[in-house]
Design an enzyme around this catalytic site. Structure first.
Site, PDB file in Angstrom:
ATOM      1  N   GLU A 132      -2.877 -10.986  -5.249  1.00 52.62           N
ATOM      2  CA  GLU A 132      -2.015  -9.877  -5.690  1.00 52.62           C
ATOM      3  C   GLU A 132      -1.692  -8.987  -4.494  1.00 52.62           C
ATOM      4  O   GLU A 132      -2.499  -8.887  -3.590  1.00 52.62           O
ATOM      5  CB  GLU A 132      -2.777  -9.003  -6.710  1.00 52.62           C
ATOM      6  CG  GLU A 132      -3.304  -9.748  -7.905  1.00 52.62           C
ATOM      7  CD  GLU A 132      -4.468  -9.007  -8.585  1.00 52.62           C
ATOM      8  OE1 GLU A 132      -4.560  -7.776  -8.447  1.00 52.62           O
ATOM      9  OE2 GLU A 132      -5.275  -9.686  -9.233  1.00 52.62           O
ATOM     10  N   LYS A 142      -9.047 -12.244  -5.451  1.00 57.42           N
ATOM     11  CA  LYS A 142     -10.155 -12.114  -6.400  1.00 57.42           C
ATOM     12  C   LYS A 142     -10.571 -13.489  -6.884  1.00 57.42           C
ATOM     13  O   LYS A 142      -9.682 -14.317  -7.181  1.00 57.42           O
ATOM     14  CB  LYS A 142      -9.729 -11.275  -7.624  1.00 57.42           C
ATOM     15  CG  LYS A 142      -9.376  -9.841  -7.271  1.00 57.42           C
ATOM     16  CD  LYS A 142      -8.777  -9.098  -8.457  1.00 57.42           C
ATOM     17  CE  LYS A 142      -8.283  -7.734  -7.978  1.00 57.42           C
ATOM     18  NZ  LYS A 142      -7.372  -7.112  -8.934  1.00 57.42           N
ATOM     19  N   TYR A 161      21.184   1.518 -24.291  1.00 54.39           N
ATOM     20  CA  TYR A 161      19.818   2.033 -24.425  1.00 54.39           C
ATOM     21  C   TYR A 161      19.864   3.550 -24.638  1.00 54.39           C
ATOM     22  O   TYR A 161      19.217   4.091 -25.533  1.00 54.39           O
ATOM     23  CB  TYR A 161      19.005   1.682 -23.171  1.00 54.39           C
ATOM     24  CG  TYR A 161      17.590   2.198 -23.217  1.00 54.39           C
ATOM     25  CD1 TYR A 161      16.561   1.388 -23.717  1.00 54.39           C
ATOM     26  CD2 TYR A 161      17.276   3.486 -22.791  1.00 54.39           C
ATOM     27  CE1 TYR A 161      15.256   1.867 -23.789  1.00 54.39           C
ATOM     28  CE2 TYR A 161      15.990   3.974 -22.863  1.00 54.39           C
ATOM     29  CZ  TYR A 161      14.971   3.158 -23.358  1.00 54.39           C
ATOM     30  OH  TYR A 161      13.700   3.626 -23.439  1.00 54.39           O
ATOM     31  N   LYS A 169      -1.537  -5.537  -2.519  1.00 55.48           N
ATOM     32  CA  LYS A 169      -2.322  -4.306  -2.633  1.00 55.48           C
ATOM     33  C   LYS A 169      -1.346  -3.140  -2.540  1.00 55.48           C
ATOM     34  O   LYS A 169      -0.877  -2.769  -1.465  1.00 55.48           O
ATOM     35  CB  LYS A 169      -3.359  -4.215  -1.513  1.00 55.48           C
ATOM     36  CG  LYS A 169      -4.312  -3.043  -1.692  1.00 55.48           C
ATOM     37  CD  LYS A 169      -5.468  -3.125  -0.723  1.00 55.48           C
ATOM     38  CE  LYS A 169      -6.531  -2.076  -1.026  1.00 55.48           C
ATOM     39  NZ  LYS A 169      -6.056  -0.704  -0.889  1.00 55.48           N
ATOM     40  N   CYS A 227      21.843  17.863  33.766  1.00 51.65           N
ATOM     41  CA  CYS A 227      22.909  18.405  34.616  1.00 51.65           C
ATOM     42  C   CYS A 227      22.919  19.924  34.688  1.00 51.65           C
ATOM     43  O   CYS A 227      23.675  20.495  35.463  1.00 51.65           O
ATOM     44  CB  CYS A 227      24.272  17.901  34.138  1.00 51.65           C
ATOM     45  SG  CYS A 227      24.808  18.668  32.598  1.00 51.65           S
TER      46      CYS A 227
HETATM   47  S1  IVH Z   1      -8.888  -4.272  -7.603  1.00 52.53           S
HETATM   48  C1  IVH Z   1     -13.221  -3.856  -8.401  1.00 52.53           C
HETATM   49  N1  IVH Z   1      -6.392  -4.925  -7.118  1.00 52.53           N
HETATM   50  O1  IVH Z   1      -7.056  -0.533  -3.813  1.00 52.53           O
HETATM   51  C2  IVH Z   1     -11.830  -4.006  -7.925  1.00 52.53           C
HETATM   52  N2  IVH Z   1      -7.147  -2.833  -6.341  1.00 52.53           N
HETATM   53  O2  IVH Z   1      -9.693  -0.277  -2.237  1.00 52.53           O
HETATM   54  C3  IVH Z   1     -11.108  -2.744  -7.868  1.00 52.53           C
HETATM   55  N3  IVH Z   1      -5.430  -1.473  -5.223  1.00 52.53           N
HETATM   56  O3  IVH Z   1      -8.853   1.758  -5.731  1.00 52.53           O
HETATM   57  C4  IVH Z   1      -9.744  -2.757  -7.387  1.00 52.53           C
HETATM   58  N4  IVH Z   1      -3.791  -2.922  -5.461  1.00 52.53           N
HETATM   59  O4  IVH Z   1      -6.348   1.706  -6.015  1.00 52.53           O
HETATM   60  C5  IVH Z   1      -7.338  -3.988  -6.962  1.00 52.53           C
HETATM   61  N5  IVH Z   1      -4.199  -5.607  -6.802  1.00 52.53           N
HETATM   62  C6  IVH Z   1      -5.151  -4.697  -6.652  1.00 52.53           C
HETATM   63  C7  IVH Z   1      -4.898  -3.470  -6.007  1.00 52.53           C
HETATM   64  C8  IVH Z   1      -5.937  -2.561  -5.864  1.00 52.53           C
HETATM   65  C9  IVH Z   1      -4.134  -1.731  -4.998  1.00 52.53           C
HETATM   66  C10 IVH Z   1      -6.120  -0.255  -4.801  1.00 52.53           C
HETATM   67  C11 IVH Z   1      -6.880   0.416  -5.917  1.00 52.53           C
HETATM   68  C12 IVH Z   1      -8.300   0.496  -5.470  1.00 52.53           C
HETATM   69  C13 IVH Z   1      -8.193   0.263  -4.000  1.00 52.53           C
HETATM   70  C14 IVH Z   1      -9.406  -0.496  -3.553  1.00 52.53           C
END
Ligand code: IVH
Length: 790
Positions: free
Chosen positions: A124, A300, A38, A126, A422
């Site tokens: 997902e 979600k 690469y 976070k 000590c």
């Molecule tokens: S969805 C309307 N998905 O968490 C939905 N947020 O408190 C908006 N974040 O500002 C966010 N992983 O920075 C979403 N898989 C994920 C996430 C995620 C991290 C953060 C993001 C957001 C905050 C929300």
């Protein structure tokens, strides 16, 4: 085809190939070529673009390096606001969320049993980083922005372009003309550790956690700095989109992935809220081993139409929720700093905290490691601090919240000058460093109580270590009992364990007839340890089980270990100068000697595998190597090697005259060598090292022999004058047996002249040419170096 058109087509070819490899590497996680290949393609492209600057385009993979520094970030308005998520901490919060989704979608009581219909959720992780928006127009990255307040963010286009896994150009086809992807920019844990280590080395700013490091790296006006930071992007959604995308969260993300946008590898579809709990638990268990920090998971509603039907409330969607893990970081006050004394006397600061619950556990104490760490944190007693407890790791003080400092209340953390246990002096450890043949001392980060075993804290720890399973393995002697034994002055050293009587033991808390006899037997049974166990049990600083084994295996007797000079110890595998000095000074210590003598004498310990040297141990000692270990000022390994080649034996070097040395080395080094050995202490040390190496059975060979077979191969010697200990013919035979050529006249090519009494013109010529000259005694000594008797 002109030169320029062929360059142009090659450039396009290289770009598309590099884009493909980036995609495979960052998005699919399936690199198909080695990194080196690469890099080669990348450099080829760079070179072509340098020749044809007019062909450089912004989406070329070479254009990530970071452009011009800005004086301020521009503003970006988010057409579709960037929202945040509601949080669920307890299980019930999540169930309530699910119920509200069901009712919002009119699904409640949907089946005959009134249990509702199971909603599909995308799951997902976070990620704990920063929300970022990336805008693609016609497949080209045209803008990157921070979330800001949700409606207006900052333009960080130059910075996001430097993030390796952000595509500058979308792959494949079918993407909408306008596509705004949203996701998290974060720093993987490993990159964070490396960055902090690098920063600490150059005296730069270190970061408290990967999130702060990611934020600090992304919000840089100079994109070159951002480019040097290990940031990554992970997409979790979209903003503005012209046209249609697949109809569910999961299929939509997969579609984005096919265009080269990185998404989470942990993306899953869950049917019903119970499956969401499973996902939460599974990721929670793997949290520590993930490559990046997460603070929870996000669920979600999978169907986009359902999301639209559910809509938003103020700043958070009704269709998504963050299920948080217990926080790993909390704020609390630092009430005091106390100092603990460890086994090797290290005096370490411990934070006493206003108790606070971190990740589900009450924390009242946290480690501060050492005084360097206290200085790095800039922490003062009375400060508000961030405490982190991750997994099973001991709680740590991460950062001071300076905004909350009340200068009239805080006071500095001071290392006590006397041991809190000590009363002995507390001294700062010294680090021995070597570079360019120079040994220098620098201040270590550890302070030590010099009281050794006269310090009750050290004594207790030393005995706890001595009896532990991997050391002397004395069962039935718990920490509490050891503390009592020390407190009541029944034992003052590990040797005293072997003098304990039945009456003394039964008088201890928790001991009765049977347990007392058992302990006595366990102590008696421990009298025949292996040498390695015994060395380990002594608790020499920096000597763990492995080092103890190396010492035992290589030297095979405690007597040799006790005598070994630091320089000799460094010949053993994995023993550096620092540890060698620790070992040596441990055995030099009068108190330690007495304890060891007592253990082997009146206590009747018998070490099991004492005996002859191990044939498997075959360190090869060379004169050059040994001279190097002497740390002669300004003499490095190269100069040491030259000296060795010139003088052949240590005695030769010791007797070597100034003129001779100057033939071999630059004046400054020659003088340093002469000065060094004119100090009789140094000469004695050198002889002692040499002798010990022999005694310890190391093969003493010349560098040449190792390389070419015979030690004097390639050398030319000349014999002149009268030899008294052997005839010239015998001397010639011996030299030839070692591989040397023996010549009749002296020239510049002569390696060495052996001159006995009566030597005349050949000696004069040798001196004139600066050829090395040995007298007969030196010659005999040199032969001895190669195991040849005169
Ligand atoms: S969805 C309307 N998905 O968490 C939905 N947020 O408190 C908006 N974040 O500002 C966010 N992983 O920075 C979403 N898989 C994920 C996430 C995620 C991290 C953060 C993001 C957001 C905050 C929300």
């Amino acid at each position: 085809m002109t030169d320029a058109t062929s360059a142009a087509s090659r450039i396009l070819e290289l770009r598309s190939e590099l884009d493909q490899h980036n995609y495979r590497y960052y998005v699919l996680d399936e690199p198909s070529i080695p990194d080196a290949e690469y890099d080669r393609l990348f450099r080829e492209l760079q070179a072509l673009e340098a020749e044809h600057p007019e062909l450089v385009t912004p989406e070329s993979p070479t254009q990530r390096v970071g452009g011009e520094a800005l004086s301020a970030f521009g503003e970006v308005r988010h057409e579709v606001p960037m929202l945040s998520l509601g949080n669920a901490f307890e299980d019930e919060d999540l169930r309530a969320f699910d119920r509200s989704v069901q009712s919002g979608l009119g699904l409640q009581g949907g089946d005959l049993f009134g249990g509702g219909v199971e909603v599909e959720y995308s799951c997902e992780p976070k990620l704990d980083g920063l929300a970022v928006s990336l805008l693609y127009r016609d497949g080209q990255l045209v803008r990157g922005a921070t979330r800001g307040d949700g409606s207006t963010g900052e333009d960080i286009t130059s910075n996001v372009r430097t993030i390796r896994n952000v595509p500058l150009k979308l792959q494949g086809e079918g993407w909408p003309q306008v596509l705004e992807v949203r996701g998290e920019v974060f720093m993987p844990k490993s990159g964070f550790e490396e960055l902090n280590a690098r920063q600490a080395e150059i005296g730069g700013k270190t970061f408290a956690n990967p999130r702060n490091a990611a934020a600090g790296s992304l919000r840089q006006l100079d994109p070159k700095i951002t480019a040097s930071r290990p940031l990554e992007f992970c997409c979790y959604g979209v903003g503005q989109v012209s046209g249609e995308l697949p109809g569910t969260q999961v299929t939509m993300l997969q579609q984005l992935k096919s265009w080269g946008i990185p998404i989470s590898r942990e993306l899953k579809l869950a049917k019903g809220i119970e499956a969401c709990f499973d996902y939460y638990r599974d990721i929670g268990e793997r949290r520590m081993s993930l490559a990046y920090d997460i603070d929870g998971v996000v669920f979600k509603v999978n169907t986009i139409e359902d999301q639209q039907q559910l809509g938003f409330r103020a700043r958070t969607p009704h269709w998504a929720i963050a299920h948080k893990f217990p926080a790993q970081e909390e704020l609390t006050e630092l009430l005091d700093v106390e100092f603990q004394v460890g086994r090797t006397g290290a005096v370490t600061p411990v934070a006493r905290l206003n108790p606070v619950k971190v990740a589900g556990v009450m924390v009242a104490n946290a480690t501060l490691h050492n005084m360097d760490e206290v200085a790095r944190l800039g922490v003062m007693i009375g400060d508000t601090v961030i405490i982190r407890r991750a997994g099973d790791v001991i709680p740590q003080v991460m950062q001071v919240v300076l905004e909350r400092r009340d200068p009239s209340v805080v006071r500095p953390v001071q290392i006590p000058s006397e041991c809190p246990v000590c009363g002995s002096a507390v001294e700062r450890t010294q680090l021995i460093k070597r570079s360019k043949g120079k040994e220098s001392l620098s201040e270590g980060s550890v302070y030590r109580c010099v009281g050794r075993l006269s310090c009750q804290a050290q004594l207790k720890q030393a005995i706890i270590h001595f009896v532990s399973r991997r050391a002397m393995d004395i069962e039935g002697l718990g920490d509490k009992t050891i503390e009592q034994l020390v407190d009541e002055k029944l034992i003052g050293s590990p040797a005293d364990l072997y003098k304990l009587t039945y009456e003394q033991i039964i008088g201890l808390e928790g001991f009765a007839e049977v347990s007392s006899n058992k302990l006595l037997k366990a102590i008696a049974d421990s009298r025949k340890p292996t040498l390695a166990r015994f060395i380990y049990a002594l608790g020499i600083p920096d000597v763990g089980e492995e080092t103890a084994k190396v010492l035992a295996r290589s030297l095979a007797s405690l007597a040799r270990v006790r005598q070994a000079l630091p320089q000799v110890l460094t010949y053993l595998p994995d023993i550096g100068l620092e540890v060698a000095h620790e070992i040596h000074s441990f055995f030099e210590d009068e108190h330690n000697r007495q304890v060891i003598d007592a253990l082997l004498g009146e206590c009747g310990l018998q070490l099991q595998d004492e005996g002859g040297l191990n044939a498997e141990f075959t360190a090869i000692a060379t004169l050059g190597g040994m001279l190097d270990k002497l740390n002669i000022p300004s003499v490095g390994p190269g100069a040491a090697q030259k000296l060795a080649e010139r003088f052949i034996s240590l005695e030769g070097v010791l007797a070597g005259d100034w003129l001779d040395m100057r033939q071999t080395l630059p004046e400054k080094q020659a003088k340093a060598v002469r000065d060094f050995f004119d100090n009789t202490e140094n000469a004695r040390l050198a002889r002692a090292i040499e002798q010990q190496l022999r005694e310890f059975g190391m093969h003493w060979e010349s560098e040449k022999k190792v390389v070419e077979g015979l030690p004097l191969a390639g050398q030319t010697w000349v014999l002149t004058g009268t030899l008294e200990l052997m005839s010239r013919d015998v001397a010639k035979d011996k030299l030839e047996a070692l591989g040397a050529k023996v010549a009749g006249s002296v020239s510049a090519k002569t390696t060495c002249v052996v001159a006995g009494p009566g030597a005349g013109s050949k000696l004069a010529k040798a001196n004139e040419l600066g050829v090395r000259v040995l007298d007969e005694a030196q010659f005999v000594a040199a032969l001895g170096e190669y195991g040849v008797q005169a």
